[in-house]
Design an enzyme around this catalytic site. Structure first.
Site, PDB file in Angstrom:
ATOM      1  N   PRO A   1       0.777  -1.236   0.000  1.00 49.29           N
ATOM      2  CA  PRO A   1       0.000   0.000   0.000  1.00 49.29           C
ATOM      3  C   PRO A   1       0.813   1.292   0.000  1.00 49.29           C
ATOM      4  CG  PRO A   1       0.090  -0.869   2.219  1.00 49.29           C
ATOM      5  CD  PRO A   1       0.826  -1.850   1.365  1.00 49.29           C
TER       6      PRO A   1
ATOM      7  N   GLY B   1       3.771   2.233   2.063  1.00 47.10           N
ATOM      8  CA  GLY B   1       4.578   2.710   3.180  1.00 47.10           C
ATOM      9  C   GLY B   1       6.051   2.803   2.819  1.00 47.10           C
TER      10      GLY B   1
ATOM     11  N   CYS C   1       7.070  -9.770   5.306  1.00 47.92           N
ATOM     12  CA  CYS C   1       6.569  -9.619   6.671  1.00 47.92           C
ATOM     13  C   CYS C   1       6.145 -10.988   7.214  1.00 47.92           C
ATOM     14  CB  CYS C   1       5.422  -8.610   6.745  1.00 47.92           C
ATOM     15  SG  CYS C   1       3.983  -9.019   5.734  1.00 47.92           S
TER      16      CYS C   1
END
Length: 446
Positions: A267, A269, A383
């Site tokens: 998204p 970041g 992640c």
């Protein structure tokens, strides 16, 4: 008579959509709350109930199974989730009296449940509340995997692989961390403010903050209202981003004037952080396969006042760029490092999916490798905390691409976050950050 949506009804509908329609919990609840008249307090309760029930689903179902004649899974979805909501309030929300939780559950069963289910809901929840001391969980000494899986509400297959990797005690700590409520972390936009100035501005809006421990631009904040309502957010003074994610851009080490590709940018970041570290000079090519995610990246870039980001809708496996100075492959992954933020992921993922993702991750990395200039930098990040998606992908890549070498990440982030092989790793139960991984790869030549 007009139907009035309550916080419990909103949570019930969100749970139904997650379970029956395979909706993502955050998006399901956001859509429900967006069209409601619930005040902030009721919205917070709806959020607590939704994510609490998802997070603790396995323990709740185990408890319910002790008071049901049949299996929890055999109940219709609405009745099943009404029972879960009631049980969650009884066992996890001390501020709500048992009688109130049960009464509201019975009301819901009359509105949404199958015919005659209100007596079932009433009987099961009352028995559960009255005989809670009788509940015995699997023995931790003789059945450690089953105990951790049930008591800490994680899939058995996942606990089993973690116990083999970390041991029983560390796996328990990891699962405990995954069930904690994480802080909301933000990254100060250093092109517009400093971390200290941002903290002062937030305080003026009654938002308390604490400086990040590992990133000089990070803050942890406590906010009870909508983030978008803050003046600092609207003016682009900060971006929501966990510290573990912020540090990945430090490993990439972007410099002003360079051409950098973020191959899986949504998204945004990391994309926007890269542009900030470049002082908004040069070119950042943001690539994403989904137009909606790319729009989110570009909207954030506009809010933050960044002008060097160009969006490209493309599949990163087949995207080719002219000689880029640096490329970030923040690959799609299982997300098993962010379970404290994405509780529903634990119930979506499987070992088979991890294998499938590892193939995609290697394909993305190999695709990116051709677009890096000689002497340039390629950073691979995820992640997740699973080896098949992390170091094993990098090892296979290095076998196939002899023109790349692994560079120790210790020169770019704190050495405590770098393992003996030179990989960047964070774990929720160790650093209090989201679980993350990154490898810095250098292409041969000048």
């Amino acid at each position: 008579m007009k139907y009035v949506l309550t916080s419990r009804d909103a949570a019930l509908e969100a749970l139904y959509r997650v379970e029956v329609r395979s909706s993502y919990a955050d998006l399901a609840l956001e859509g429900i709350l967006k069209g409601s008249d619930l005040d902030p307090r009721d919205r917070r309760l709806a959020t607590e109930l939704t994510f609490g029930c998802i997070r603790w689903r396995k323990r709740i179902d185990y408890i319910l199974s002790k008071f049901l004649k049949g299996e929890v899974a055999r109940l219709d979805p609405y009745t099943r989730n009404i029972l879960r909501l009631g049980a969650y309030q009884v066992f996890f929300l001390d501020r709500i009296p048992d009688y109130a939780a049960i009464s509201e559950a019975v009301k819901q069963s009359k509105k949404f449940g199958s015919k005659g289910c209100s007596s079932l809901v009433n009987g099961v929840l009352r028995s559960m509340a009255e005989r809670s001391s009788d509940i015995v969980f699997p023995d931790g000494k003789h059945q450690p995997v089953e105990h951790i899986s049930t008591f800490y509400s994680h899939p058995r297959w996942l606990v089993d692989r973690w116990v083999k990797r970390y041991g029983v005690e560390e796996t328990q700590r990891l699962c405990e961390a995954n069930n904690s409520i994480p802080p909301l972390s933000i990254r100060a936009n250093l092109l517009k403010t400093t971390r200290e100035e941002l903290s002062e501005k937030l305080q003026q809006e009654n938002v308390s903050s604490q400086p990040g421990r590992l990133s000089s631009s990070s803050l942890s904040i406590v906010i009870r209202d909508d983030l978008a309502s803050l003046e600092g957010y609207r003016k682009g003074l900060f971006q929501v981003q966990d510290e573990s994610s912020v540090l990945v851009s430090d490993i990439l080490e972007p410099r002003p004037g360079e051409t950098i590709v973020d191959l899986c940018s949504g998204p945004g970041g990391k994309t926007t952080h890269i542009a900030e570290l470049m002082e908004d000079e040069g070119l950042v090519i943001a690539v994403d396969i989904r137009r909606s995610r790319l729009k989110f990246v570009l909207d954030n870039a506009g809010r933050l006042g960044l002008n060097i980001i160009v969006g490209v809708v493309a599949d990163g496996q087949f995207f080719g760029a002219r000689s880029a100075d640096r490329i970030l492959v923040d690959a799609p992954c299982s997300g098993l490092g962010v379970l404290r933020r994405r509780a529903d992921l634990r119930w979506r993922m499987s070992e088979k999916e991890i294998v499938n993702l590892s193939r995609l991750q290697l394909a993305l990395l190999l695709s990116a490798a051709d677009s890096v200039r000689a002497g340039g930098i390629l950073v691979y990040s995820t992640c997740t905390i699973e080896p098949e998606e992390n170091e094993l992908v990098v090892s296979r890549f290095l076998e196939l691409r002899g023109d790349y070498r692994l560079e120790d990440a210790g020169g770019f982030v704190a050495s405590s976050l770098v393992d003996e092989e030179g990989y960047y790793r964070t774990l929720p139960h160790k650093q209090g950050l989201d679980g993350a991984f990154a490898a810095r790869l250098v292409k041969a030549g000048k």
